[in-house]
Motif scaffolding. Structure first.
Motif, PDB file in Angstrom:
ATOM      1  N   THR A 257       0.874  -1.188  -0.007  1.00 39.91           N
ATOM      2  CA  THR A 257       0.025  -0.236  -0.028  1.00 39.91           C
ATOM      3  C   THR A 257       0.752   1.144   0.054  1.00 39.91           C
ATOM      4  O   THR A 257       0.488   2.160  -0.776  1.00 39.91           O
ATOM      5  N   VAL A 258       2.098   1.302   0.643  1.00 43.74           N
ATOM      6  CA  VAL A 258       2.983   2.549   0.868  1.00 43.74           C
ATOM      7  C   VAL A 258       3.496   2.736  -0.372  1.00 43.74           C
ATOM      8  O   VAL A 258       3.364   4.066  -0.988  1.00 43.74           O
ATOM      9  N   GLN A 259       3.830   1.756  -0.955  1.00 49.42           N
ATOM     10  CA  GLN A 259       4.779   1.775  -2.268  1.00 49.42           C
ATOM     11  C   GLN A 259       3.792   2.213  -3.393  1.00 49.42           C
ATOM     12  O   GLN A 259       3.957   3.119  -4.466  1.00 49.42           O
ATOM     13  N   LEU A 260       2.348   1.578  -3.465  1.00 45.40           N
ATOM     14  CA  LEU A 260       1.590   2.014  -4.522  1.00 45.40           C
ATOM     15  C   LEU A 260       1.277   3.569  -4.347  1.00 45.40           C
ATOM     16  O   LEU A 260       1.011   4.055  -5.456  1.00 45.40           O
ATOM     17  N   THR A 261       1.018   3.969  -3.121  1.00 47.98           N
ATOM     18  CA  THR A 261       0.543   5.135  -2.788  1.00 47.98           C
ATOM     19  C   THR A 261       1.885   6.143  -3.196  1.00 47.98           C
ATOM     20  O   THR A 261       1.388   7.459  -4.027  1.00 47.98           O
ATOM     21  N   GLN A 262       2.908   5.806  -3.199  1.00 49.10           N
ATOM     22  CA  GLN A 262       4.223   6.614  -3.579  1.00 49.10           C
ATOM     23  C   GLN A 262       4.314   6.922  -5.002  1.00 49.10           C
ATOM     24  O   GLN A 262       4.517   7.891  -5.615  1.00 49.10           O
ATOM     25  N   VAL A 263       3.707   5.434  -5.732  1.00 45.64           N
ATOM     26  CA  VAL A 263       3.843   5.667  -7.112  1.00 45.64           C
ATOM     27  C   VAL A 263       2.908   7.013  -7.899  1.00 45.64           C
ATOM     28  O   VAL A 263       3.212   7.572  -8.725  1.00 45.64           O
ATOM     29  N   LEU A 264       1.700   6.646  -7.291  1.00 45.68           N
ATOM     30  CA  LEU A 264       0.382   7.584  -7.598  1.00 45.68           C
ATOM     31  C   LEU A 264       0.649   8.828  -7.177  1.00 45.68           C
ATOM     32  O   LEU A 264       0.457   9.840  -8.025  1.00 45.68           O
ATOM     33  N   PHE A 265       1.185   9.277  -5.864  1.00 46.80           N
ATOM     34  CA  PHE A 265       1.606  10.321  -5.566  1.00 46.80           C
ATOM     35  C   PHE A 265       2.565  11.152  -6.370  1.00 46.80           C
ATOM     36  O   PHE A 265       2.658  12.421  -7.138  1.00 46.80           O
ATOM     37  N   ASN A 266       3.640  10.521  -6.826  1.00 50.56           N
ATOM     38  CA  ASN A 266       4.679  10.831  -7.660  1.00 50.56           C
ATOM     39  C   ASN A 266       4.323  11.372  -9.116  1.00 50.56           C
ATOM     40  O   ASN A 266       4.437  12.207  -9.518  1.00 50.56           O
ATOM     41  N   LEU A 267       3.482  10.368  -9.761  1.00 49.75           N
ATOM     42  CA  LEU A 267       3.081  10.681 -11.047  1.00 49.75           C
ATOM     43  C   LEU A 267       1.986  11.802 -11.040  1.00 49.75           C
ATOM     44  O   LEU A 267       2.089  12.579 -12.076  1.00 49.75           O
ATOM     45  N   ILE A 268       1.147  11.747 -10.124  1.00 52.62           N
ATOM     46  CA  ILE A 268      -0.001  13.047 -10.220  1.00 52.62           C
ATOM     47  C   ILE A 268       0.519  14.109  -9.826  1.00 52.62           C
ATOM     48  O   ILE A 268       0.297  15.206 -10.383  1.00 52.62           O
ATOM     49  N   MET A 269       1.639  14.128  -8.822  1.00 48.62           N
ATOM     50  CA  MET A 269       2.397  15.300  -8.589  1.00 48.62           C
ATOM     51  C   MET A 269       3.278  15.773  -9.697  1.00 48.62           C
ATOM     52  O   MET A 269       3.231  17.287  -9.955  1.00 48.62           O
ATOM     53  N   ASN A 270       3.868  15.190 -10.436  1.00 48.65           N
ATOM     54  CA  ASN A 270       4.535  15.433 -11.583  1.00 48.65           C
ATOM     55  C   ASN A 270       3.684  16.017 -12.550  1.00 48.65           C
ATOM     56  O   ASN A 270       3.938  17.058 -13.391  1.00 48.65           O
ATOM     57  N   ALA A 271       2.434  15.553 -13.017  1.00 52.37           N
ATOM     58  CA  ALA A 271       1.488  15.805 -13.716  1.00 52.37           C
ATOM     59  C   ALA A 271       1.034  17.375 -13.279  1.00 52.37           C
ATOM     60  O   ALA A 271       0.867  18.350 -14.379  1.00 52.37           O
TER      61      ALA A 271
END
Length: 362
Positions: A257-271
């Motif tokens: 869960t933590v890693q999946l959250t990190q993935v989504l956070f990184n990609l959306i933050m970049n967007a």
């Protein structure tokens, strides 16, 4: 009545044209295909009975070639261009309507046009095969580079962990023995920088898939909604419109869960970072068969073609100095890889970037 000499002259013109078209195709540069197709069009122009009034149009995909005087209202004969048995365009050869009739086209000219259209279709097929092979080669080379980088990164991370732990430990001990306020502040700076360095090492270990994972059944949509909630202030600051589309609400996968959250956070933050003010970001989740696809699309400047193969490499960034370490996407790549998934990027329309994640379903 047409004389035998005139007929023979026309056959020679047609055979010469076919020979020249074959030569053009054999010597074609796939990166300059438009030039070859233009040469074929002008070669056809010379092969017709009334060559001074003949005009040619060739269209297929992004290629749209016309000789100087070609007009839409001409009388013409046409042959379709097929690529892998799929209609991909056409070749038209025409005469001015005021001077000629449909009967002025010869049967042999129609056959010649069919043969040329077939040859052009074969050329476009070879171009597609060439492009696919080049793309696969680039993917393999990129995978090899990332694998080597992963091994090097894992080694560097392990080597740095021990000295960083020592720096933090001994600095904390020194703080207990130092009474000078200025010295104490300097020691605090050492601690802060050591902690920052440790976080960089942690990101490197994520990229190299060296971090321990807690894999379990995870409901994906609540994780996505939670990340979007966390990023709500950033979206509002730039007045960005968020578009969500989930084809199912109950989608489960096996993940950390933590890693999946990190993935989504990184990609959306970049967007968000690259999106213009009042732009749009589209977050889509689709569940099909045994796979789950997550797509994050922005309307930013997009990825420069020269950088397409570098975006997942550690320390590569297009952000200004101080705005990014260049580890975000490399960490994302490492996490997705460790979850037996894939991540790719493509251009958005009319502008921007789409990141696509494919993960196995639970």
């Amino acid at each position: 009545m047409v004389s035998t000499e005139a007929k023979l002259k026309e056959r020679i013109k047609e055979l010469t044209c076919l020979y020249e078209v074959t030569s053009i195709i054999v010597n074609s540069d796939y990166d300059l295909l438009g030039t070859s197709l233009e040469a074929i069009a002008y070669c056809l122009k010379k092969a017709w009975q009334f060559e001074h009034d003949t005009e040619v149009a060739l269209k297929s995909g992004d290629y749209d070639i016309k000789t100087e005087e070609f007009k839409a209202d001409m009388i013409y004969i046409k042959s379709d261009i097929k690529v892998f048995n799929k209609l991909e365009g056409f070749i038209k050869v025409g005469y001015p309507k005021k001077k000629y009739e449909q009967a002025d086209f010869l049967e042999e000219e129609e056959k010649l046009l069919e043969n040329v259209a077939l040859a052009v279709g074969n050329l476009l097929e070879r171009k597609q095969v060439h492009d696919s092979e080049a793309a696969i080669k680039r993917q393999v080379e990129r995978a090899d580079r990332l694998h080597i980088l992963g091994e090097i990164t894992a080694g560097i991370a392990h080597e740095l962990n021990t000295p960083l732990a020592n720096i933090l430990g001994f600095t904390e001990l020194l703080k207990e023995r130092v009474t000078d306020p200025k010295a104490s502040r300097d020691l605090d700076k050492i601690v802060d920088n050591a902690i920052f360095s440790r976080e960089v090492v942690k990101k490197l270990m994520f990229f190299a898939c060296e971090m321990p994972q807690q894999m379990k059944s995870v409901a994906l949509i609540p994780v996505v909604e939670n990340v979007l909630k966390l990023l709500g202030p950033s979206l509002r600051t730039k007045n960005i419109k968020l578009i969500k589309s989930f084809n199912e609400q109950k989608i489960e996968l096996r993940a950390d869960t933590v890693q999946l959250t990190q993935v989504l956070f990184n990609l959306i933050m970049n967007a968000i970072y690259f999106s213009p003010k009042a732009g749009k970001i589209h977050v889509a989740v689709d569940s099909n068969g045994k796979s789950i696809q997550i797509r994050i699309a922005d309307e930013g400047p997009g990825i420069d073609p020269e950088n397409e193969d570098k975006v997942f490499e550690p320390f590569f960034t297009t952000k200004p100095l101080g705005d990014g370490s260049g580890l975000g996407l490399s960490v994302v790549h490492g996490i997705i890889n460790s979850h037996k998934g894939t991540i790719s990027h493509s251009s958005n329309t009319p502008k921007g970037t789409i990141f696509t994640i494919d993960l196995p379903k639970l």
